[in-house]
Design a protein around this motif. Structure first.
Motif, PDB file in Angstrom:
ATOM      1  N   ASN A 342       5.665  78.320 -39.058  1.00  0.00           N
ATOM      2  CA  ASN A 342       7.328  78.851 -39.001  1.00  0.00           C
ATOM      3  C   ASN A 342       7.563  80.259 -38.313  1.00  0.00           C
ATOM      4  O   ASN A 342       7.770  81.304 -39.246  1.00  0.00           O
ATOM      5  CB  ASN A 342       7.573  78.815 -40.438  1.00  0.00           C
ATOM      6  N   LEU A 343       7.083  80.276 -37.187  1.00  0.00           N
ATOM      7  CA  LEU A 343       7.183  81.286 -36.407  1.00  0.00           C
ATOM      8  C   LEU A 343       8.516  82.137 -36.257  1.00  0.00           C
ATOM      9  O   LEU A 343       8.545  83.288 -36.547  1.00  0.00           O
ATOM     10  CB  LEU A 343       6.758  81.384 -34.658  1.00  0.00           C
ATOM     11  N   GLU A 344       9.650  81.285 -36.357  1.00  0.00           N
ATOM     12  CA  GLU A 344      10.990  81.849 -36.149  1.00  0.00           C
ATOM     13  C   GLU A 344      11.312  82.572 -37.546  1.00  0.00           C
ATOM     14  O   GLU A 344      11.909  83.657 -37.430  1.00  0.00           O
ATOM     15  CB  GLU A 344      11.862  80.570 -35.874  1.00  0.00           C
ATOM     16  N   ARG A 345      10.940  82.257 -38.418  1.00  0.00           N
ATOM     17  CA  ARG A 345      11.267  82.649 -39.774  1.00  0.00           C
ATOM     18  C   ARG A 345      10.508  83.939 -39.973  1.00  0.00           C
ATOM     19  O   ARG A 345      11.104  85.071 -40.447  1.00  0.00           O
ATOM     20  CB  ARG A 345      10.821  81.695 -40.968  1.00  0.00           C
ATOM     21  N   ALA A 346       9.114  83.772 -39.705  1.00  0.00           N
ATOM     22  CA  ALA A 346       8.347  85.262 -39.913  1.00  0.00           C
ATOM     23  C   ALA A 346       8.958  86.192 -38.769  1.00  0.00           C
ATOM     24  O   ALA A 346       8.922  87.380 -39.111  1.00  0.00           O
ATOM     25  CB  ALA A 346       6.959  84.771 -39.291  1.00  0.00           C
ATOM     26  N   LEU A 347       9.427  85.960 -37.603  1.00  0.00           N
ATOM     27  CA  LEU A 347       9.820  86.922 -36.728  1.00  0.00           C
ATOM     28  C   LEU A 347      11.118  87.627 -37.075  1.00  0.00           C
ATOM     29  O   LEU A 347      11.319  88.574 -37.178  1.00  0.00           O
ATOM     30  CB  LEU A 347      10.015  86.084 -35.331  1.00  0.00           C
ATOM     31  N   GLN A 348      11.936  86.558 -37.639  1.00  0.00           N
ATOM     32  CA  GLN A 348      13.270  87.168 -38.045  1.00  0.00           C
ATOM     33  C   GLN A 348      13.112  88.095 -39.172  1.00  0.00           C
ATOM     34  O   GLN A 348      13.795  89.205 -39.436  1.00  0.00           O
ATOM     35  CB  GLN A 348      14.139  85.968 -38.511  1.00  0.00           C
ATOM     36  N   MET A 349      12.336  87.823 -40.353  1.00  0.00           N
ATOM     37  CA  MET A 349      11.895  88.601 -41.329  1.00  0.00           C
ATOM     38  C   MET A 349      11.515  90.147 -41.002  1.00  0.00           C
ATOM     39  O   MET A 349      11.938  91.000 -41.275  1.00  0.00           O
ATOM     40  CB  MET A 349      11.019  87.967 -42.302  1.00  0.00           C
ATOM     41  N   MET A 350      10.405  90.068 -40.047  1.00  0.00           N
ATOM     42  CA  MET A 350       9.915  91.118 -39.551  1.00  0.00           C
ATOM     43  C   MET A 350      10.901  92.141 -38.874  1.00  0.00           C
ATOM     44  O   MET A 350      10.882  93.405 -39.045  1.00  0.00           O
ATOM     45  CB  MET A 350       8.502  91.034 -38.603  1.00  0.00           C
ATOM     46  N   GLU A 351      11.622  91.475 -38.008  1.00  0.00           N
ATOM     47  CA  GLU A 351      12.644  92.340 -37.273  1.00  0.00           C
ATOM     48  C   GLU A 351      13.289  92.920 -38.078  1.00  0.00           C
ATOM     49  O   GLU A 351      14.047  93.948 -37.962  1.00  0.00           O
ATOM     50  CB  GLU A 351      13.211  91.383 -36.266  1.00  0.00           C
ATOM     51  N   THR A 352      14.030  92.136 -39.016  1.00  0.00           N
ATOM     52  CA  THR A 352      14.891  92.616 -40.054  1.00  0.00           C
ATOM     53  C   THR A 352      14.572  93.760 -40.667  1.00  0.00           C
ATOM     54  O   THR A 352      15.302  94.839 -40.964  1.00  0.00           O
ATOM     55  CB  THR A 352      15.514  91.562 -40.904  1.00  0.00           C
ATOM     56  N   LEU A 353      13.338  93.684 -41.312  1.00  0.00           N
ATOM     57  CA  LEU A 353      12.752  94.884 -41.885  1.00  0.00           C
ATOM     58  C   LEU A 353      12.623  96.178 -41.188  1.00  0.00           C
ATOM     59  O   LEU A 353      12.784  97.336 -41.812  1.00  0.00           O
ATOM     60  CB  LEU A 353      11.243  94.427 -42.768  1.00  0.00           C
ATOM     61  N   VAL A 354      12.225  95.988 -39.994  1.00  0.00           N
ATOM     62  CA  VAL A 354      11.788  97.242 -39.059  1.00  0.00           C
ATOM     63  C   VAL A 354      13.284  97.600 -38.631  1.00  0.00           C
ATOM     64  O   VAL A 354      13.662  98.784 -39.062  1.00  0.00           O
ATOM     65  CB  VAL A 354      11.344  96.604 -37.774  1.00  0.00           C
ATOM     66  N   GLU A 355      14.504  96.883 -38.631  1.00  0.00           N
ATOM     67  CA  GLU A 355      15.671  97.472 -38.407  1.00  0.00           C
ATOM     68  C   GLU A 355      16.068  98.112 -39.237  1.00  0.00           C
ATOM     69  O   GLU A 355      17.111  99.231 -39.270  1.00  0.00           O
ATOM     70  CB  GLU A 355      16.706  96.176 -38.001  1.00  0.00           C
ATOM     71  N   LEU A 356      15.621  97.893 -40.734  1.00  0.00           N
ATOM     72  CA  LEU A 356      16.339  98.638 -41.854  1.00  0.00           C
ATOM     73  C   LEU A 356      15.508  99.833 -41.865  1.00  0.00           C
ATOM     74  O   LEU A 356      16.041 100.695 -43.063  1.00  0.00           O
ATOM     75  CB  LEU A 356      15.987  97.759 -43.061  1.00  0.00           C
ATOM     76  N   GLY A 357      14.553 100.287 -41.311  1.00  0.00           N
ATOM     77  CA  GLY A 357      13.704 101.350 -41.210  1.00  0.00           C
ATOM     78  C   GLY A 357      12.877 101.640 -42.637  1.00  0.00           C
ATOM     79  O   GLY A 357      12.696 102.670 -42.973  1.00  0.00           O
TER      80      GLY A 357
END
Length: 386
Positions: A342-357
């Motif tokens: 489930n690469l798409e889900r993992a990628l979206q999760m990590m990008e969201t958390l990084v964007e939140l700082g």
């Protein structure tokens, strides 16, 4: 000191009121066998009494009180029933080789003449419990004369020796070191049962510290077992109560200590069962509803190689937790998602958390590295599909 004496006196008066006993004669030590002492109202704990008198009139220097409790009365579902699951035992804080049967585990708790340990601290009471096929056998070894420590410790050695493992609550830091010290000091012997040791303090902290704050046995009785202690002698008063008992030989003085010790051992058994239930529930997809507990279980499941259970707990912790916890578990959770394709889900999760700082600078560096790797892997996956 006057306050200390008044606390002990209040405990003694309370116990006499429970049993309907008169106070001792001033300036005399009464024979405890002349008074009939009933067990506490619950009937769960051994009745307290004074030292036994032998046929020749001499007073015993140590003795053993025994109580047998049916498994159904304990309310246990896992512990004491069937064989030991080595992976389950690992969740119970095991250090060493897993026992084959619950009957091979000795649950124990000690009471001592001081709280700091060291060679000058004696064990005067140890509660030990083990399972038979249908019941729990609780035995309390009590030292009635400090001069008889060698015989007392030899009796403990014979009690402990048949068991392959022991279970305690913070025993690694307190109970086992002092037992080991007294074995060496009194009978020049090594303690063998600690080769396999289940210290339930650490599993209890994983499951309940973030929810209840304190994880003392007393707190867990109230919060997990729903059976709080309405009257209990504070641990720091126990050494003074014991020395007062040695002077007066009044069973009402030592009765609260015996009940405190018995409750500690029985609560240890029941908490062990509650931890085991939580682990087995998580294996079937029912992760704890408290996110920090689910995260803690996930990490242990990873260590034991139980990947599906680890994933279920990570997922539960991520969706139920706050952002700080999500950042803490995200890298491990993303690894599980990647493993499942489930690469798409993992990628979206990590990008969201990084964007939140979220997270520390070190965490963000690791997260960005993970994002780059997932992006490359995702791009190759799409290229292959097209």
């Amino acid at each position: 000191m006057n306050d200390l004496r008044s606390r002990i006196a209040a405990i003694v008066d309370r116990d006499r009121a429970i049993h309907g006993e008169p106070g001792p004669d001033i300036g005399t030590d009464r024979n405890p066998l002349n008074a009939a002492v009933d067990p506490p109202a619950s009937g769960r704990y051994p009745a307290a009494r004074g030292p036994s008198v032998r046929a020749d009139g001499s007073v015993a220097r140590f003795e053993v009180l025994e109580k047998r409790i049916a498994l159904d009365d304990l309310g246990v579902e896992i512990v004491g029933r069937g064989a030991c699951d080595p992976l389950l035992i690992a969740h119970l804080g095991l250090k060493g080789v897993s026992p084959d049967r619950w009957q091979d585990v000795l649950f124990l708790d000690v009471e001592t003449t001081g709280l700091s340990g060291g060679t000058g601290t004696y064990i005067f009471l140890i509660g030990v419990a083990h399972f038979t096929e249908k019941e729990l056998v609780l035995r309390q070894h009590m030292l009635l004369d400090l001069g008889a420590e060698r015989e007392f410790i030899e009796g403990l050695r014979k009690e402990i020796e048949p068991f392959r493992a022991c279970a305690s609550y913070n025993g690694k830091a307190f109970d086992l070191p002092i037992i080991r010290t007294r074995f060496v000091m009194a009978i020049r012997s090594e303690l063998t049962v600690d080769d396999s040791h289940l210290d339930l303090l650490h599993p209890a902290r994983r499951l309940w510290r973030d929810r209840f704050g304190s994880t003392t046995l007393k707190q867990l009785e109230e919060s997990v077992l729903d059976e709080g202690r309405t009257a209990d002698i504070p641990g720091w008063l126990i050494p003074d109560a014991y020395f007062h008992y040695l002077r007066k030989r009044d069973p009402a003085i030592i009765a609260p200590v015996l009940e405190h010790n018995a409750r500690d051992v029985i609560s240890l058994v029941r908490i062990t069962d509650r931890v085991a239930r939580a682990v087995l529930a998580a294996r079937t997809g029912r992760a704890p509803d408290h996110a920090p507990a689910a995260f803690a279980l996930a990490r242990v499941f990873e260590r034991t190689g139980e990947i599906e259970a680890a994933f279920a707990c990570y997922e539960s912790a991520y969706y139920d937790g706050d952002n700080a916890l999500r950042a803490k578990l995200a890298l491990a959770y993303a690894r599980h998602l990647e493993r499942r394709g489930n690469l798409e889900r993992a990628l979206q999760m990590m990008e969201t958390l990084v964007e939140l700082g979220l997270g520390t600078a070190r965490w963000r560096e690791q997260a960005e590295s993970r994002i780059r790797r997932l992006s490359k892997k995702r791009w190759r996956q799409l290229a292959t599909a097209s």
